[in-house]
Write an enzyme that holds these catalytic residues in place. Structure first.
Site, PDB file in Angstrom:
ATOM      1  N   ARG A 163       9.934  67.826  -7.030  1.00 23.92           N
ATOM      2  CA  ARG A 163       9.017  67.549  -5.919  1.00 23.92           C
ATOM      3  C   ARG A 163       8.482  68.814  -5.245  1.00 23.92           C
ATOM      4  O   ARG A 163       7.538  68.767  -4.467  1.00 23.92           O
ATOM      5  CB  ARG A 163       9.703  66.621  -4.892  1.00 23.92           C
ATOM      6  CG  ARG A 163       9.783  65.189  -5.365  1.00 23.92           C
ATOM      7  CD  ARG A 163      10.730  64.360  -4.510  1.00 23.92           C
ATOM      8  NE  ARG A 163      12.130  64.584  -4.858  1.00 23.92           N
ATOM      9  CZ  ARG A 163      13.157  63.986  -4.255  1.00 23.92           C
ATOM     10  NH1 ARG A 163      12.937  63.149  -3.259  1.00 23.92           N
ATOM     11  NH2 ARG A 163      14.395  64.227  -4.634  1.00 23.92           N
ATOM     12  N   THR A 215      24.163  62.992  -9.549  1.00 18.82           N
ATOM     13  CA  THR A 215      25.080  63.736  -8.663  1.00 18.82           C
ATOM     14  C   THR A 215      26.550  63.468  -9.018  1.00 18.82           C
ATOM     15  O   THR A 215      27.387  64.368  -8.896  1.00 18.82           O
ATOM     16  CB  THR A 215      24.823  63.367  -7.187  1.00 18.82           C
ATOM     17  OG1 THR A 215      24.772  61.940  -7.068  1.00 18.82           O
ATOM     18  CG2 THR A 215      23.505  63.931  -6.697  1.00 18.82           C
TER      19      THR A 215
HETATM   20  C1  UD1 Z   1      20.978  62.273  -2.790  1.00 16.54           C
HETATM   21  C2  UD1 Z   1      21.909  61.090  -2.559  1.00 16.54           C
HETATM   22  C3  UD1 Z   1      21.419  60.273  -1.380  1.00 16.54           C
HETATM   23  C4  UD1 Z   1      21.363  61.148  -0.166  1.00 16.54           C
HETATM   24  C5  UD1 Z   1      20.513  62.382  -0.440  1.00 16.54           C
HETATM   25  C6  UD1 Z   1      20.627  63.328   0.702  1.00 16.54           C
HETATM   26  C7  UD1 Z   1      22.850  60.455  -4.726  1.00 16.54           C
HETATM   27  C8  UD1 Z   1      22.762  59.525  -5.878  1.00 16.54           C
HETATM   28  N1  UD1 Z   1      21.952  60.289  -3.772  1.00 16.54           N
HETATM   29  O1  UD1 Z   1      19.697  61.783  -3.130  1.00 16.54           O
HETATM   30  O2  UD1 Z   1      22.281  59.188  -1.135  1.00 16.54           O
HETATM   31  O3  UD1 Z   1      20.832  60.422   0.925  1.00 16.54           O
HETATM   32  O4  UD1 Z   1      20.942  63.047  -1.610  1.00 16.54           O
HETATM   33  O5  UD1 Z   1      19.694  64.332   0.530  1.00 16.54           O
HETATM   34  O6  UD1 Z   1      23.729  61.282  -4.691  1.00 16.54           O
HETATM   35  N2  UD1 Z   1      22.042  67.526  -8.527  1.00 16.54           N
HETATM   36  C9  UD1 Z   1      22.761  68.100  -9.548  1.00 16.54           C
HETATM   37  N3  UD1 Z   1      22.809  67.493 -10.753  1.00 16.54           N
HETATM   38  C10 UD1 Z   1      22.181  66.312 -10.997  1.00 16.54           C
HETATM   39  C11 UD1 Z   1      21.448  65.733  -9.957  1.00 16.54           C
HETATM   40  C12 UD1 Z   1      21.390  66.346  -8.731  1.00 16.54           C
HETATM   41  O7  UD1 Z   1      23.350  69.164  -9.357  1.00 16.54           O
HETATM   42  O8  UD1 Z   1      22.294  65.819 -12.118  1.00 16.54           O
HETATM   43  C13 UD1 Z   1      22.002  68.186  -7.216  1.00 16.54           C
HETATM   44  C14 UD1 Z   1      20.617  68.590  -6.781  1.00 16.54           C
HETATM   45  O9  UD1 Z   1      20.347  69.922  -7.152  1.00 16.54           O
HETATM   46  C15 UD1 Z   1      20.678  68.454  -5.259  1.00 16.54           C
HETATM   47  C16 UD1 Z   1      21.723  67.396  -5.037  1.00 16.54           C
HETATM   48  O10 UD1 Z   1      22.450  67.283  -6.239  1.00 16.54           O
HETATM   49  O11 UD1 Z   1      21.120  69.645  -4.652  1.00 16.54           O
HETATM   50  C17 UD1 Z   1      21.108  66.045  -4.694  1.00 16.54           C
HETATM   51  O12 UD1 Z   1      20.260  65.627  -5.745  1.00 16.54           O
HETATM   52  P1  UD1 Z   1      18.853  64.960  -5.479  1.00 16.54           P
HETATM   53  O13 UD1 Z   1      18.251  64.607  -6.775  1.00 16.54           O
HETATM   54  O14 UD1 Z   1      18.062  65.795  -4.549  1.00 16.54           O
HETATM   55  O15 UD1 Z   1      19.323  63.613  -4.757  1.00 16.54           O
HETATM   56  P2  UD1 Z   1      18.521  62.718  -3.735  1.00 16.54           P
HETATM   57  O16 UD1 Z   1      17.606  61.825  -4.470  1.00 16.54           O
HETATM   58  O17 UD1 Z   1      17.975  63.574  -2.666  1.00 16.54           O
HETATM   59 CA    CA Z   2      17.813  65.745  -2.294  1.00 16.17          CA
END
Ligand code: UD1
Ligand code: CA
Length: 478
Positions: A17, A82
């Site tokens: 994004r 996550t």
């Molecule tokens: C996530 C949460 C959501 C919360 C929000 C807060 C989950 C499923 N959802 O959503 O409930 O309200 O954050 O901001 O957890 N990341 C990894 N590996 C992955 C995917 C993500 O390291 O495979 C890291 C990303 O770099 C980021 C964090 O995890 O720092 C959150 O991931 P992101 O995709 O931004 O989750 P949101 O959709 O924001």
């Molecule tokens: Ca996020």
């Protein structure tokens, strides 16, 4: 006794994004990567270990933190969510440890908030939640009639009813490692995004009868995430406000704390005054009583006590003594060293020079690669011709010398102590101490000279001069 704490920072996301070639965790806040802020916070808690789960643009991310030995890097080769990200770090975490999960895209979470979370020592699962007027994009906290947390539903999986919930998941969770490991093993990816959600462990905990404690974050802005550039800009403002407050607490008066930019470390003495729109980059030190005018950009420099930097100066890699006056509109480039009580005025550019105490260059000069003594006066328009097209050469101007206006000093050249250079000179040879050097054509005065006049009927051609003594007579005849 508190259990050993392992912090896991999730930083593998691509940050689509942001629409940027820079990975999300390297997007800057206050001039340095988002992740570095969170690392500082993590370190302040003094955990047993900090694990950073990284993935996209892996090399760039590792390189940005090269040499930070306390980071345990965990590669998440495929970004499957996550939950999957946390799984990658678990082999390195003992069962009896506590795990604190932080999201790298929430870089400004205050350490006090994390400490509140950690204070719930007996809880096996604690979650940091937040109330948002506009909860769009966040996971929503589900509670039963008795207010117990029963799970978290992601925005994309939520029903219309669930979307109205304003209590959201910050992503910050603390759990017992043994329990966490068990729940993570059961995660599936049957959801709207086909990802292994960390958030699914809450429903599992509820089913297992493990009470879920929540800490509600006191202040929302510090805890918001940075998924896109708009949110990043909001966090930047937030960070700047905090940085400005720190300066004020240390004794600086900011004309407007909302209009100062700090992209590095600024150390201030007492009674420092900073006008609007000053930008500080890298390490900047402002001693007692320094005044910074509006619109100045200061990068890696030290300004001595009582010095005044007037409006719109750009100063980089410079050391300025006490009681100096700089600007307005001066540009001090790397290697500039000013002793005390020096004046560098408007439209003066300096580079790699030393100027001794009490010396002045008040207007319109270029001074590069020069050693200038004390009590020297540099007239307006003076230029050190330091570059011959291939090499740089030095100019030396000894104590007490007076350089007249519009002088070119063709380096290498030395102007001796208390010597004087007449205005408009081009100095190519050393000037001995206490001598006057002038190099310019002698002035001549022509008596009775008449200016050319336009001939009758002519429109654009200038008249042919009829004065035989006219030195401006054109050479070319028609
Ligand atoms: C996530 C949460 C959501 C919360 C929000 C807060 C989950 C499923 N959802 O959503 O409930 O309200 O954050 O901001 O957890 N990341 C990894 N590996 C992955 C995917 C993500 O390291 O495979 C890291 C990303 O770099 C980021 C964090 O995890 O720092 C959150 O991931 P992101 O995709 O931004 O989750 P949101 O959709 O924001
Ligand atoms: Ca996020």
């Amino acid at each position: 006794m508190a259990k050993p704490l392992h912090i896991v920072i999730l930083a593998a996301g691509e940050g689509t994004r942001m629409r940027s070639s820079l990975p999300k965790v390297l997007q800057p806040i206050g001039g340095r990567p988002m992740l570095s802020h969170l690392l500082d916070t993590a370190r302040a808690i003094e955990p047993q270990a900090i694990h950073v789960v990284y993935g996209s643009s892996a090399d760039a991310v590792r390189e940005a933190f090269a040499g930070q030995q306390d980071i345990r890097w965990v590669l998440q080769a495929e970004r499957l969510g996550t939950g999957h990200a946390v799984v990658q770090a678990m082999p390195d975490i003992p069962d009896e440890a506590d795990v604190l999960v932080l999201y790298a895209d929430h870089p400004l979470v205050p350490v006090e908030v994390l400490q509140d979370l950690l204070a719930k020592e007996n809880s096996e699962l604690t979650l940091l939640t937040l109330f948002l007027a506009d909860p769009a994009g966040y996971g929503r906290i589900l509670r039963d009639r008795t207010e117990r947390v029963t799970g978290i539903v992601e925005q994309k999986d939520a029903t219309a009813q669930q979307l109205t919930i304003k209590e959201v998941n910050t992503g910050i969770v603390r759990a017992r490692a043994r329990r966490l490991r068990g729940w993570l093993e059961q995660l599936g990816n049957d959801n709207a995004q086909g990802e292994y959600y960390l958030t699914d462990i809450f429903a599992m905990a509820h089913d297992d009868g493990v009470p879920i404690e929540t800490v509600q974050a006191p202040e929302s802005q510090d805890l918001q995430g940075a998924n896109d550039r708009i949110q990043l800009a909001m966090l930047e403002r937030r960070y700047q406000l905090r940085a400005g407050r720190r300066l004020m607490a240390a004794g600086a008066q900011l004309a407007d704390p909302a209009r100062v930019e700090i992209r590095g470390q600024v150390a201030v003495g007492r009674d420092v005054k900073i006008d609007i729109n000053a930008v500080f980059i890298g390490d900047v030190e402002l001693e007692d009583g320094v005044e910074i005018g509006p619109g100045c950009v200061l990068q890696n420099c030290r300004i001595g006590s009582g010095s005044r930097i007037k409006a719109y100066c750009v100063i980089e890699d410079a050391v300025i003594g006490g009681d100096c006056d700089v600007g307005p509109y001066a540009r001090l480039r790397p290697g500039t060293r000013l002793a005390d009580s020096v004046r560098v005025g408007n439209f003066v550019e300096t580079k790699n020079i030393r100027m001794g105490g009490g010396s002045k260059a008040s207007h319109l000069s270029y001074l590069g690669d020069a050693e200038i003594g004390a009590e020297v006066n540099i007239g307006a328009g003076t230029i050190t011709c330091n570059y011959d097209g291939a090499n740089k050469h030095r100019t030396v101007i000894e104590d007490g010398a007076f350089i007249g206006s519009d002088t070119q000093l063709v380096a290498p050249v030395t102007v001796g102590r208390d010597a004087t250079v007449g205005a408009g000179s081009t100095i190519t040879k050393d000037v001995p101490a206490e001598h006057l050097a002038v190099s310019r054509p002698r002035q001549t005065a022509i008596k009775g000279w008449r200016r050319p006049v336009k001939s009758k009927g002519s429109t654009d051609n200038p008249a042919k001069p009829d004065n035989p003594d006219n030195p401006t007579k054109p050479e070319n005849k028609d």
